[in-house]
Design a protein around this motif. Structure first.
Motif, short mmCIF file in Angstrom:
data_model
loop_
_atom_site.label_atom_id
_atom_site.label_comp_id
_atom_site.label_asym_id
_atom_site.label_seq_id
_atom_site.Cartn_x
_atom_site.Cartn_y
_atom_site.Cartn_z
N ILE A 15 1.74 -9.91 -15.99
CA ILE A 15 2.64 -9.07 -14.93
C ILE A 15 4.12 -9.43 -15.25
O ILE A 15 5.06 -10.01 -15.75
CB ILE A 15 1.60 -9.87 -13.61
CG1 ILE A 15 0.40 -9.60 -13.52
CG2 ILE A 15 2.97 -9.58 -12.63
CD1 ILE A 15 -0.47 -10.89 -13.08
N GLN A 16 4.76 -8.37 -15.10
CA GLN A 16 6.49 -8.52 -15.13
C GLN A 16 6.78 -7.74 -13.33
O GLN A 16 7.67 -7.75 -12.87
CB GLN A 16 6.69 -7.29 -15.94
CG GLN A 16 5.85 -7.50 -17.49
CD GLN A 16 6.31 -8.24 -18.25
OE1 GLN A 16 7.02 -9.92 -17.98
NE2 GLN A 16 4.93 -9.02 -19.20
N CYS B 117 -4.85 -10.21 -8.44
CA CYS B 117 -3.51 -10.22 -8.29
C CYS B 117 -2.61 -9.15 -7.29
O CYS B 117 -3.48 -7.78 -7.92
CB CYS B 117 -2.37 -10.53 -9.38
SG CYS B 117 -3.19 -11.20 -10.64
N HIS B 118 -1.84 -8.56 -6.33
CA HIS B 118 -1.48 -7.85 -5.34
C HIS B 118 -0.20 -8.92 -5.23
O HIS B 118 0.44 -9.70 -5.58
CB HIS B 118 -2.28 -8.25 -3.97
CG HIS B 118 -3.96 -7.97 -4.14
ND1 HIS B 118 -4.29 -6.53 -4.38
CD2 HIS B 118 -4.89 -8.98 -4.64
CE1 HIS B 118 -5.82 -6.52 -4.69
NE2 HIS B 118 -6.10 -8.43 -5.22
N GLU B 119 0.99 -7.56 -4.71
CA GLU B 119 1.76 -7.35 -4.25
C GLU B 119 2.70 -8.35 -3.46
O GLU B 119 3.35 -8.80 -2.39
CB GLU B 119 2.65 -6.19 -3.83
CG GLU B 119 3.49 -6.09 -4.41
CD GLU B 119 4.10 -4.85 -4.13
OE1 GLU B 119 3.43 -3.69 -4.32
OE2 GLU B 119 5.40 -3.90 -4.04
N THR B 120 1.14 -8.04 -2.18
CA THR B 120 1.26 -8.53 -0.45
C THR B 120 0.44 -9.60 -0.10
O THR B 120 -0.74 -9.45 -0.85
CB THR B 120 1.74 -7.87 0.14
OG1 THR B 120 0.79 -7.53 0.28
CG2 THR B 120 3.38 -6.20 -0.02
N GLN C 221 4.81 -14.58 -11.76
CA GLN C 221 5.90 -13.65 -11.58
C GLN C 221 6.27 -12.76 -11.40
O GLN C 221 5.43 -12.22 -12.50
CB GLN C 221 6.93 -14.73 -11.13
CG GLN C 221 6.93 -15.95 -10.77
CD GLN C 221 8.40 -16.35 -10.43
OE1 GLN C 221 9.15 -15.36 -9.34
NE2 GLN C 221 8.87 -17.27 -11.52
N PHE C 222 6.33 -11.11 -10.39
CA PHE C 222 6.64 -10.47 -10.75
C PHE C 222 8.12 -9.09 -10.16
O PHE C 222 8.57 -10.51 -8.94
CB PHE C 222 5.66 -9.33 -10.34
CG PHE C 222 5.65 -9.48 -9.06
CD1 PHE C 222 4.38 -10.19 -8.62
CD2 PHE C 222 5.87 -7.98 -7.87
CE1 PHE C 222 4.52 -10.18 -6.37
CE2 PHE C 222 5.86 -8.44 -5.83
CZ PHE C 222 5.19 -8.90 -6.01
N GLN C 223 8.94 -9.08 -10.63
CA GLN C 223 10.05 -8.23 -10.26
C GLN C 223 9.58 -7.18 -8.81
O GLN C 223 8.90 -6.48 -9.53
CB GLN C 223 11.18 -7.58 -11.08
CG GLN C 223 12.22 -7.22 -10.33
CD GLN C 223 13.38 -7.09 -11.52
OE1 GLN C 223 12.42 -6.29 -12.41
NE2 GLN C 223 14.48 -6.94 -11.56
N GLY C 224 10.07 -8.14 -7.45
CA GLY C 224 9.15 -6.80 -6.20
C GLY C 224 10.62 -5.08 -6.32
O GLY C 224 11.08 -5.22 -7.42
N ARG C 225 10.34 -4.31 -5.15
CA ARG C 225 11.22 -3.61 -5.04
C ARG C 225 12.43 -3.58 -4.59
O ARG C 225 12.87 -2.86 -4.75
CB ARG C 225 9.62 -2.79 -3.78
CG ARG C 225 8.15 -2.27 -4.47
CD ARG C 225 7.45 -1.86 -2.78
NE ARG C 225 6.39 -1.99 -3.57
CZ ARG C 225 5.16 -0.76 -3.70
NH1 ARG C 225 5.91 -0.10 -4.30
NH2 ARG C 225 4.53 -0.76 -4.36
#
Length: 483
Positions: A128-129, A168-171, A247-251
């Motif tokens: 996940i990036q 895995c989710h964003e929020t 971790q991911f880079q968010g909007r």
RNA sequence: CGGGGAGUGGCUCAGCCUGGUAGAGCACUUGGUUCGGGACCAAGGGGUCGCAGGUUCAAAUCCUGUCUCCCCGACCA
């Protein structure tokens, strides 16, 4: 000439000993057998067929919602498990550890997976990036191992088969939505396929999965009025993501830990299926999960050779027609066994529908159909045999659910005092107020054997007073003895 | 892990106390008669008595250890 019934073939009646009945049934219906490995069982073809059907249905339900299957190693480096403090603490007493391999001692021991959150997160962290990689929806069909003090066939074995979904989710909202959605999938599966009514709800703090934010479960009531936790769905929050730096880079261009879920059902479901529907004659399987829907038993009586040939021809044709309609069919034409023996045998192993066809039927162009659950004979024209068989199976599926649901509902009570809770401890699901204090929960368990099962979603939460302390309670929770 | 019970052909069990050539019923094989709720007759095959030590001229049987299962509790899906 009728011989005496073979006592050895009969099951212990449920009234006499529910546990013995269960063990008798599992073994005599050839669902599973004991192995020489402590706490582990052999799942025999009859039992495995049920699991395969469960897998087939669930797998499609998962995939329809976008989940993909993957497979991760059986062995997990011990250090992975230790990364999430609560997780390792929760599972430590149940771990089997590999310390030697290839003829020498390992630098770092491997743990045989009790569940795969840790090793899967290791991969998630690599994969996940960006928020564009989310949601990530995986499922794994696997075996896991949890060392148990006391085991019971299907219900609790040291090694068991299951599926574990990991997403895995964003929020946080997305993760919560997924957690609840998968719980609903389990409910649908339990009720529509297993014909096993379940309560869905949230687990208490002490029953929460080690490492999760919140745990939800489906809870079913067995015929002995004890609860069976039949599936769980966890909102893991960011606990594992933080431990493994997923971790991911968010909007917003910034780095965020993913929000995760995990959810699972296991071969324990087979135990639930058995204890929900079966009777003293043997296994009863809801048609939607049965491998064999119909057994056709040709009856020869004093028939002439020509008549016998005709009976066989008809039963063969009928079997072919039923198979063409998509049903699992066994033609039991073994002439070394009497019809009566076959009736009992197929009731024991849970064949849904029995069709008898003999010379008398042939003369009337009919056959006899008997549903496994109600065991009443019905005369059916051969011209309508296929549609009638399907209709009877449909009716059986519905009736099994209705019967189980009314059993559960008639053994569910609102309880308003500790005295009443103690009094009704063995009578089913008890809806009672509790002040959320784990010490009070522990005391209730100590004194009554009752544990909290879940706070049901479909029960309106209205404030009240804890049955033990009289302190404020946010709403009723289900207490029950449980497997 | 604690309390109780049990391991003897595939299954259910007898034999063990009081050591001396391993039994019954069911199941299985073969042949025959049967067949609408667990058929019958006849002839057969199959067990180093959970495992490992020990005592003894001799152990299913006595002693020690160990493994497994069941029931009731404590831990868990």
């Amino acid at each position: 000439m009728k011989g005496a019934p073979h006592m050895a073939e009969k099951l212990t009646p449920r009234e006499k000993g529910f546990s013995e009945w269960y063990v008798d049934l599992v073994q005599k219906a050839k669902l599973a057998d004991y192995s020489d490995v402590k706490g582990c069982m052999v799942i025999r073809p009859n039992g495995y067929a049920l699991w395969e059907n469960m897998q087939r249905v669930l797998d499609k339900m998962f995939k329809d919602l976008g989940h993909k299957n993957a497979y991760f190693p059986l062995l997990i480096p011990e250090s992975y498990l230790k990364k999430e403090a609560e997780h390792v603490e929760g599972f430590n007493p149940q771990l089997a550890v590999v310390t030697h391999a290839g003829g020498s001692k390992l630098e770092e021991p491997y743990v045989i997976r009790p569940t795969s959150e840790t090793i899967i997160n290791r991969s998630f962290a690599k994969w996940i990036q960006s928020y564009r990689d989310l949601p990530l929806l995986l499922n794994q069909w696997a075996n896991v191992m949890r060392w148990e003090m006391r085991t019971r066939l299907f219900l609790r074995t040291t090694e068991f088969l299951w599926q574990e979904g990991h997403t895995c989710h964003e929020t946080e909202e997305d993760a919560e939505k997924e957690t609840r959605q998968m719980l609903e999938v389990y409910r649908t599966f339990a009720e529509d396929y297993m014909a096993m009514p379940v309560m869905t709800g949230q687990k208490s703090e002490s029953e929460r999965f080690a490492g999760a934010l919140r745990t939800y479960s489906i809870e079913a009531m067995m015929q002995d009025k004890k609860a069976l936790q039949a599936g769980t769905s966890h909102n893991l929050g960011q606990n594992f993501a933080k431990a493994f730096d997923t971790q991911f880079q968010g909007r917003d261009g910034k780095m965020h830990h993913v929000w995760q879920t995990s959810w699972g059902v296991s071969t324990r479901l087979i135990g639930g299926l058995i204890m929900t529907h079966s009777d003293d004659a043997g296994l009863i399987v809801p048609p939607k999960l049965a491998a064999t829907h119909v057994v056709i038993i040709p009856i020869f009586g004093k028939a002439s050779d020509a008549e016998k040939a005709q009976v066989l021809e008809k039963t063969n044709a009928l079997a072919a027609d039923l198979r063409k309609a998509g049903l699992g069919v066994v033609l039991d034409d073994d002439d070394t066994k009497s019809p009566g023996f076959k009736y009992n045998e197929h009731e024991l192993i849970g064949t849904c529908l029995r069709i008898e066809l003999g010379p008398k039927d042939l003369a009337k162009n009919s056959c006899v159909m008997v549903r496994r659950d109600v065991r009443q004979k019905e005369f059916v024209s051969l011209d309508e045999a296929v549609s009638k068989a399907q209709a009877m199976l449909d009716a059986m599926q519905k009736d099994l659910f209705t019967k189980a649901k009314s059993f559960r509902d008639s053994h569910t009570f609102e309880v308003n005092s500790y005295e009443e809770l103690k009094e009704k401890a063995d009578q089913g699901f008890l809806l009672a107020h509790w002040n959320l204090d784990p010490k009070v929960e522990a005391r209730i368990k100590e004194e009554t054997g009752l544990t909290t099962r879940c706070r049901p979603f479909d029960l309106k939460q209205e404030p009240g007073k804890c049955v033990v302390t009289g302190e404020p309670s946010p709403g009723r929770i289900v207490f029950s003895k449980a497997y």
